[in-house]
Design an enzyme around this catalytic site. Structure first.
Site, PDB file in Angstrom:
ATOM      1  N   ASP A 134       0.862  -1.186   0.000  1.00 18.00           N
ATOM      2  CA  ASP A 134       0.000   0.000   0.000  1.00 18.00           C
ATOM      3  C   ASP A 134       0.896   1.234   0.000  1.00 18.00           C
ATOM      4  O   ASP A 134       2.043   1.195   0.452  1.00 18.00           O
ATOM      5  CB  ASP A 134      -0.912   0.011   1.246  1.00 18.00           C
ATOM      6  CG  ASP A 134      -2.180   0.840   1.036  1.00 18.00           C
ATOM      7  OD1 ASP A 134      -2.068   2.056   0.793  1.00 18.00           O
ATOM      8  OD2 ASP A 134      -3.279   0.270   1.105  1.00 18.00           O
TER       9      ASP A 134
ATOM     10  N   ASN B 272      -5.857  -4.634  -6.081  1.00 17.90           N
ATOM     11  CA  ASN B 272      -7.047  -4.036  -5.474  1.00 17.90           C
ATOM     12  C   ASN B 272      -6.932  -2.531  -5.223  1.00 17.90           C
ATOM     13  O   ASN B 272      -7.949  -1.865  -5.041  1.00 17.90           O
ATOM     14  CB  ASN B 272      -7.287  -4.788  -4.149  1.00 17.90           C
ATOM     15  CG  ASN B 272      -8.246  -4.097  -3.240  1.00 17.90           C
ATOM     16  OD1 ASN B 272      -9.454  -4.170  -3.437  1.00 17.90           O
ATOM     17  ND2 ASN B 272      -7.718  -3.398  -2.224  1.00 17.90           N
TER      18      ASN B 272
ATOM     19  N   TYR C 221     -13.697   6.926 -13.042  1.00 17.31           N
ATOM     20  CA  TYR C 221     -13.852   5.721 -12.215  1.00 17.31           C
ATOM     21  C   TYR C 221     -14.591   4.641 -13.008  1.00 17.31           C
ATOM     22  O   TYR C 221     -14.161   3.490 -13.074  1.00 17.31           O
ATOM     23  CB  TYR C 221     -14.610   6.072 -10.923  1.00 17.31           C
ATOM     24  CG  TYR C 221     -14.631   4.942  -9.900  1.00 17.31           C
ATOM     25  CD1 TYR C 221     -13.529   4.712  -9.072  1.00 17.31           C
ATOM     26  CD2 TYR C 221     -15.735   4.100  -9.771  1.00 17.31           C
ATOM     27  CE1 TYR C 221     -13.541   3.668  -8.145  1.00 17.31           C
ATOM     28  CE2 TYR C 221     -15.746   3.062  -8.849  1.00 17.31           C
ATOM     29  CZ  TYR C 221     -14.645   2.854  -8.037  1.00 17.31           C
ATOM     30  OH  TYR C 221     -14.649   1.821  -7.127  1.00 17.31           O
TER      31      TYR C 221
ATOM     32  N   LYS D 223     -12.989   1.053 -14.244  1.00 17.11           N
ATOM     33  CA  LYS D 223     -13.490  -0.244 -13.790  1.00 17.11           C
ATOM     34  C   LYS D 223     -14.008  -1.092 -14.963  1.00 17.11           C
ATOM     35  O   LYS D 223     -13.873  -2.312 -14.954  1.00 17.11           O
ATOM     36  CB  LYS D 223     -14.558  -0.052 -12.704  1.00 17.11           C
ATOM     37  CG  LYS D 223     -14.004   0.600 -11.422  1.00 17.11           C
ATOM     38  CD  LYS D 223     -12.888  -0.213 -10.775  1.00 17.11           C
ATOM     39  CE  LYS D 223     -12.453   0.346  -9.432  1.00 17.11           C
ATOM     40  NZ  LYS D 223     -11.391  -0.466  -8.793  1.00 17.11           N
TER      41      LYS D 223
ATOM     42  N   ILE E  18     -19.796  -1.063  -0.423  1.00 20.26           N
ATOM     43  CA  ILE E  18     -19.189  -1.812   0.676  1.00 20.26           C
ATOM     44  C   ILE E  18     -18.734  -0.828   1.752  1.00 20.26           C
ATOM     45  O   ILE E  18     -18.165   0.219   1.441  1.00 20.26           O
ATOM     46  CB  ILE E  18     -17.974  -2.637   0.153  1.00 20.26           C
ATOM     47  CG1 ILE E  18     -18.344  -3.424  -1.110  1.00 20.26           C
ATOM     48  CG2 ILE E  18     -17.434  -3.552   1.252  1.00 20.26           C
ATOM     49  CD1 ILE E  18     -19.497  -4.407  -0.978  1.00 20.26           C
TER      50      ILE E  18
ATOM     51  N   THR F  38     -16.482   0.602   3.669  1.00 24.39           N
ATOM     52  CA  THR F  38     -15.028   0.791   3.851  1.00 24.39           C
ATOM     53  C   THR F  38     -14.772   2.297   3.992  1.00 24.39           C
ATOM     54  O   THR F  38     -15.668   3.112   3.714  1.00 24.39           O
ATOM     55  CB  THR F  38     -14.243   0.296   2.614  1.00 24.39           C
ATOM     56  OG1 THR F  38     -14.544   1.190   1.519  1.00 24.39           O
ATOM     57  CG2 THR F  38     -14.598  -1.128   2.237  1.00 24.39           C
TER      58      THR F  38
HETATM   59  N1  NAD Z   1     -15.992   0.338  -1.059  1.00 28.66           N
HETATM   60  C1  NAD Z   1     -16.759   0.145  -2.113  1.00 28.66           C
HETATM   61  O1  NAD Z   1     -17.985   0.317  -2.048  1.00 28.66           O
HETATM   62  C2  NAD Z   1     -16.168  -0.354  -3.398  1.00 28.66           C
HETATM   63  C3  NAD Z   1     -17.062  -0.751  -4.393  1.00 28.66           C
HETATM   64  C4  NAD Z   1     -16.549  -1.236  -5.600  1.00 28.66           C
HETATM   65  C5  NAD Z   1     -15.185  -1.291  -5.795  1.00 28.66           C
HETATM   66  N2  NAD Z   1     -14.347  -0.863  -4.812  1.00 28.66           N
HETATM   67  C6  NAD Z   1     -12.917  -0.949  -5.095  1.00 28.66           C
HETATM   68  O2  NAD Z   1     -12.299  -1.711  -4.079  1.00 28.66           O
HETATM   69  C7  NAD Z   1     -10.928  -1.327  -3.981  1.00 28.66           C
HETATM   70  C8  NAD Z   1     -10.607  -1.056  -2.527  1.00 28.66           C
HETATM   71  O3  NAD Z   1     -11.402   0.023  -2.098  1.00 28.66           O
HETATM   72  P1  NAD Z   1     -11.844   0.251  -0.569  1.00 28.66           P
HETATM   73  O4  NAD Z   1     -13.277   0.498  -0.570  1.00 28.66           O
HETATM   74  O5  NAD Z   1     -11.251  -0.806   0.269  1.00 28.66           O
HETATM   75  O6  NAD Z   1     -11.143   1.668  -0.341  1.00 28.66           O
HETATM   76  P2  NAD Z   1     -10.090   2.188   0.738  1.00 28.66           P
HETATM   77  O7  NAD Z   1      -9.927   3.639   0.432  1.00 28.66           O
HETATM   78  O8  NAD Z   1     -10.503   1.775   2.094  1.00 28.66           O
HETATM   79  O9  NAD Z   1      -8.759   1.393   0.362  1.00 28.66           O
HETATM   80  C9  NAD Z   1      -8.035   1.655  -0.804  1.00 28.66           C
HETATM   81  C10 NAD Z   1      -6.557   1.456  -0.518  1.00 28.66           C
HETATM   82  O10 NAD Z   1      -5.831   1.660  -1.737  1.00 28.66           O
HETATM   83  C11 NAD Z   1      -4.651   2.380  -1.414  1.00 28.66           C
HETATM   84  N3  NAD Z   1      -4.116   3.095  -2.576  1.00 28.66           N
HETATM   85  C12 NAD Z   1      -4.629   4.196  -3.190  1.00 28.66           C
HETATM   86  N4  NAD Z   1      -3.799   4.585  -4.184  1.00 28.66           N
HETATM   87  C13 NAD Z   1      -2.771   3.713  -4.196  1.00 28.66           C
HETATM   88  C14 NAD Z   1      -1.595   3.579  -4.994  1.00 28.66           C
HETATM   89  N5  NAD Z   1      -1.315   4.467  -5.970  1.00 28.66           N
HETATM   90  N6  NAD Z   1      -0.757   2.551  -4.750  1.00 28.66           N
HETATM   91  C15 NAD Z   1      -1.012   1.674  -3.752  1.00 28.66           C
HETATM   92  N7  NAD Z   1      -2.083   1.756  -2.948  1.00 28.66           N
HETATM   93  C16 NAD Z   1      -2.949   2.764  -3.178  1.00 28.66           C
HETATM   94  C17 NAD Z   1      -5.098   3.359  -0.322  1.00 28.66           C
HETATM   95  O11 NAD Z   1      -3.972   3.857   0.405  1.00 28.66           O
HETATM   96  C18 NAD Z   1      -6.027   2.488   0.507  1.00 28.66           C
HETATM   97  O12 NAD Z   1      -5.338   1.848   1.547  1.00 28.66           O
HETATM   98  C19 NAD Z   1     -10.762  -0.140  -4.913  1.00 28.66           C
HETATM   99  O13 NAD Z   1     -10.213  -0.574  -6.129  1.00 28.66           O
HETATM  100  C20 NAD Z   1     -12.187   0.360  -5.111  1.00 28.66           C
HETATM  101  O14 NAD Z   1     -12.331   1.035  -6.319  1.00 28.66           O
HETATM  102  C21 NAD Z   1     -14.800  -0.405  -3.625  1.00 28.66           C
END
Ligand code: NAD
Length: 251
Positions: free
Chosen positions: A37, A90, A155, A159, A188, A190
């Protein structure tokens, strides 16, 4: 889950949310985990959480937009644990929530750079290691925004791109015993979604009410699917974008 124990996994974006739970789940199943990360405190905390449960994990600061960082992330798996079996690509950012014509070029480049090119960059480095071993399994985090038009335009484009890239990579390596799938989470609970909820609580209430399951998903529910897709229990599942959304997109 079959074939996960004693394997080695890398998880990007593992310092928070879905990635953290996926790293924890891999470790619970007995895999060694490289927690990657850009967010150092979060990554170190994930490693502590794994080690508290007697799991094996190491943190490496990784920006998925930097090829050198991604090279070092994969090298860390080899140096620490001798191989690479699983990858959960991810890391992601949500970007601005504005109309298409209002996005800055900077925002477009950042979202596409992390969410789409970052996934390509990781696979580009992970797949050669898996080819050397004759086996591997990768899961990329897409989103229901990869299946619908919901979200900011970079976004949504990123995706959709992740799903296309997952399909193409599958066809390139299916006969080499490397499986590549994607997960498409709905909404989700988060930090990413909590940020949106804090900015607009009313909108978040409406979104939650619109989920047929009547609630947001948990990162554990996504992690469970990720580790299953990496395991031998899903041995004939290839190039699949698995929707995990409490029924949101079937309406
Ligand atoms: N939470 C949702 O509802 C949801 C829905 C669909 C998809 N997603 C996808 O799930 C994945 C995780 O999201 P989340 O909800 O856990 O978000 P989050 O913000 O809690 O976690 C994302 C993590 O990615 C890290 N990150 C960001 N840029 C980065 C980089 N350049 N290099 C390395 N790490 C980096 C951040 O530091 C963070 O720890 C993402 O790809 C997001 O698009 C999330």
């Amino acid at each position: 889950m079959k074939g996960v124990k004693e394997g080695v996994a890398v998880v990007t974006g593992a310092g928070s949310g879905i990635g953290r739970q996926s790293a924890l789940r891999f470790a619970e199943e007995g895999a060694s985990v490289v927690v990657a990360d850009i967010f150092e405190d979060g990554g170190n905390e994930t490693v502590e959480m794994i080690q508290e449960k007697e799991g094996k994990a190491t943190f490496i600061r990784t920006d998925v937009t930097e090829q050198e960082d991604v090279d070092q992330m994969v090298q860390e798996a080899i140096d620490q644990y001798g191989r690479l079996d699983f990858a959960h690509n991810n890391a992601g950012v949500e970007g601005d929530s504005v109309l298409l014509a209002e996005h800055s070029e900077e925002n477009w480049d950042q979202v596409i750079g992390v969410n789409l090119k970052g996934v390509w960059r990781c696979m580009k480095r992970e797949i050669p290691e898996m080819l050397k071993q004759g086996k591997g399994s990768i899961v990329n985090t897409a989103s229901i925004s990869g299946l619908t038009g919901s979200g900011g335009s970079p976004y949504v484009a990123s995706k959709h791109g992740v799903i296309g890239l997952t399909r193409k990579a599958t066809l390139d390596y299916a006969d080499e015993n490397i499986r590549i799938n994607a997960v498409c989470p709905g909404v989700i609970d988060t930090p990413m979604v909590q940020r949106a909820g804090e900015a607009d609580p009313e909108m978040m209430e409406q979104i939650t009410a619109g989920v047929p399951a009547g609630r947001l998903g948990t990162p554990e529910e996504i992690a469970q699917a990720v580790v299953w897709l990496c395991s031998d229990d899903s041995s004939f599942v290839m190039g699949h974008p698995l929707t995990i959304d409490g029924g949101l997109t079937v309406q």
